[in-house]
Structures are given as C-alpha cells and as structure tokens.
Design a protein around this motif. Structure first.
Motif, PDB file in Angstrom:
ATOM      1  N   THR A  95       0.823  -1.217   0.000  1.00  0.00           N
ATOM      2  CA  THR A  95       0.000   0.000   0.000  1.00  0.00           C
ATOM      3  C   THR A  95       0.858   1.269   0.000  1.00  0.00           C
ATOM      4  O   THR A  95       0.310   2.370   0.061  1.00  0.00           O
ATOM      5  CB  THR A  95      -0.942   0.032   1.222  1.00  0.00           C
ATOM      6  N   LEU A  96       2.166   1.108  -0.058  1.00  0.00           N
ATOM      7  CA  LEU A  96       3.095   2.250  -0.017  1.00  0.00           C
ATOM      8  C   LEU A  96       2.767   3.181   1.154  1.00  0.00           C
ATOM      9  O   LEU A  96       2.594   4.381   1.001  1.00  0.00           O
ATOM     10  CB  LEU A  96       3.092   3.025  -1.338  1.00  0.00           C
ATOM     11  N   GLY A  97       2.652   2.588   2.313  1.00  0.00           N
ATOM     12  CA  GLY A  97       2.368   3.373   3.514  1.00  0.00           C
ATOM     13  C   GLY A  97       0.949   3.897   3.580  1.00  0.00           C
ATOM     14  O   GLY A  97       0.701   4.927   4.180  1.00  0.00           O
ATOM     15  N   GLY A  98       0.010   3.195   2.938  1.00  0.00           N
ATOM     16  CA  GLY A  98      -1.387   3.610   2.959  1.00  0.00           C
ATOM     17  C   GLY A  98      -1.772   4.555   1.827  1.00  0.00           C
ATOM     18  O   GLY A  98      -2.911   5.002   1.762  1.00  0.00           O
ATOM     19  N   LEU A  99      -0.855   4.860   0.928  1.00  0.00           N
ATOM     20  CA  LEU A  99      -1.148   5.771  -0.181  1.00  0.00           C
ATOM     21  C   LEU A  99      -1.961   5.095  -1.289  1.00  0.00           C
ATOM     22  O   LEU A  99      -2.706   5.760  -1.998  1.00  0.00           O
ATOM     23  CB  LEU A  99       0.152   6.316  -0.784  1.00  0.00           C
ATOM     24  N   CYS A 100      -1.776   3.786  -1.443  1.00  0.00           N
ATOM     25  CA  CYS A 100      -2.426   3.002  -2.501  1.00  0.00           C
ATOM     26  C   CYS A 100      -3.323   1.952  -1.866  1.00  0.00           C
ATOM     27  O   CYS A 100      -3.097   1.539  -0.731  1.00  0.00           O
ATOM     28  CB  CYS A 100      -1.382   2.228  -3.306  1.00  0.00           C
ATOM     29  N   ASP A 101      -4.295   1.495  -2.642  1.00  0.00           N
ATOM     30  CA  ASP A 101      -5.067   0.336  -2.204  1.00  0.00           C
ATOM     31  C   ASP A 101      -4.243  -0.936  -2.398  1.00  0.00           C
ATOM     32  O   ASP A 101      -4.311  -1.847  -1.591  1.00  0.00           O
ATOM     33  CB  ASP A 101      -6.376   0.228  -2.996  1.00  0.00           C
ATOM     34  N   TRP A 102      -3.456  -0.981  -3.494  1.00  0.00           N
ATOM     35  CA  TRP A 102      -2.668  -2.179  -3.787  1.00  0.00           C
ATOM     36  C   TRP A 102      -1.636  -1.851  -4.857  1.00  0.00           C
ATOM     37  O   TRP A 102      -1.912  -1.082  -5.778  1.00  0.00           O
ATOM     38  CB  TRP A 102      -3.584  -3.293  -4.272  1.00  0.00           C
ATOM     39  N   VAL A 103      -0.470  -2.454  -4.750  1.00  0.00           N
ATOM     40  CA  VAL A 103       0.587  -2.337  -5.753  1.00  0.00           C
ATOM     41  C   VAL A 103       0.959  -3.755  -6.173  1.00  0.00           C
ATOM     42  O   VAL A 103       1.210  -4.604  -5.321  1.00  0.00           O
ATOM     43  CB  VAL A 103       1.839  -1.621  -5.193  1.00  0.00           C
TER      44      VAL A 103
END
Length: 139
Positions: A95-103
């Motif tokens: 989540t890149l520290g909560g920035l994304c839903d999913w990577v």
C-alpha cells in the motif's frame, strides 16, 4: 501540495531508491550503466477511472513501468537478483504506507541487447499496477 498520483509515484521511486541499483525517475538512459544496475521508473498511464458517486470518487488502475538493466559478466544472475529485489521491495508494503489500495508488479520479459564496443545489456520493462482512489482526476 502534490497530487495523490504524484505522491504515490514519489513513494514508489523512494522504495526503488533504497535498492542497490541506481534508481531514476523519467530520465533518459545514461551513457554508462552503474555497476549494480539501473532502474528507471516511468510515470505510465493512469487509464480511464471507474467513477462512483456519493461521494464522488475516481478509482484508478494506473499502469507504470520500471525499466531494469544490468550489464557485464554475470548479468543473468545480476538481473535475476535485481528483479527479486524489486519484488521484495513492493511486497514489503503493497500500500506504499497507505497511499495506494494495492501495488502489484507483473513478470518481466527480459531481452539481451548488444552494445557496440562493450558488454551486452540484459534489460526488461516491469509493469507495475497502482490501484488508488482520488476525489478529483486533476488533484
């Protein structure tokens, strides 16, 4: 203030910058590759979002790309190690520290590229999907 898209891309670049290879963002291929390899993050294409109303939200599946390259003797093992390190960096926090839903990264399709007067390159484009939501496509 940076947009969510820019914040996410910067976070992914920061994650790649922690790897042993040199990580660039949107740059041209340098004349010489660093000994540990080279990664170039391309901003990619956010695509058409799915839109939900109430509250208005834009859900993106943003396709970005990482160009990964190594050169010299032992390039097959070095390329494999570089790809594995990219996968581990992404899997450590999807989540890149909560920035994304999913990577999610896709498998690379490596190619050997001859270089006149130097050792050949082993390179691939590694597609990376960034799933995120924003309230405005331009903000």
């Amino acid at each position: 203030m940076p947009t969510p898209r820019e914040t996410i891309l910067a976070a992914l670049h920061a994650r790649l910058s922690a790897l042993p290879a040199t990580a660039l963002r949107g740059d041209v291929l340098p004349e010489r590759l660093p000994a540990d390899g080279l990664l170039i993050l391309r901003d990619g294409d956010p695509g058409e979002p799915e839109v939900t109303l109430s509250p208005l939200s834009y859900h993106y599946q943003h396709r970005t790309e990482i160009e990964a390259m190594v050169q010299g003797t032992g390039r097959d093992a070095a390329f494999d190690a570089l790809c594995a390190s990219i996968g581990a960096a992404i899997a450590a926090d999807r989540t890149l520290g909560g920035l994304c839903d999913w990577v999610e990264a896709e498998a690379p399709r490596p190619v050997d590229l001859p270089v006149e007067g130097a050792a050949s390159l082993k390179a691939a484009v590694i597609p990376v999907m960034l799933h995120y939501t924003t309230a405005d496509p331009l903000a």
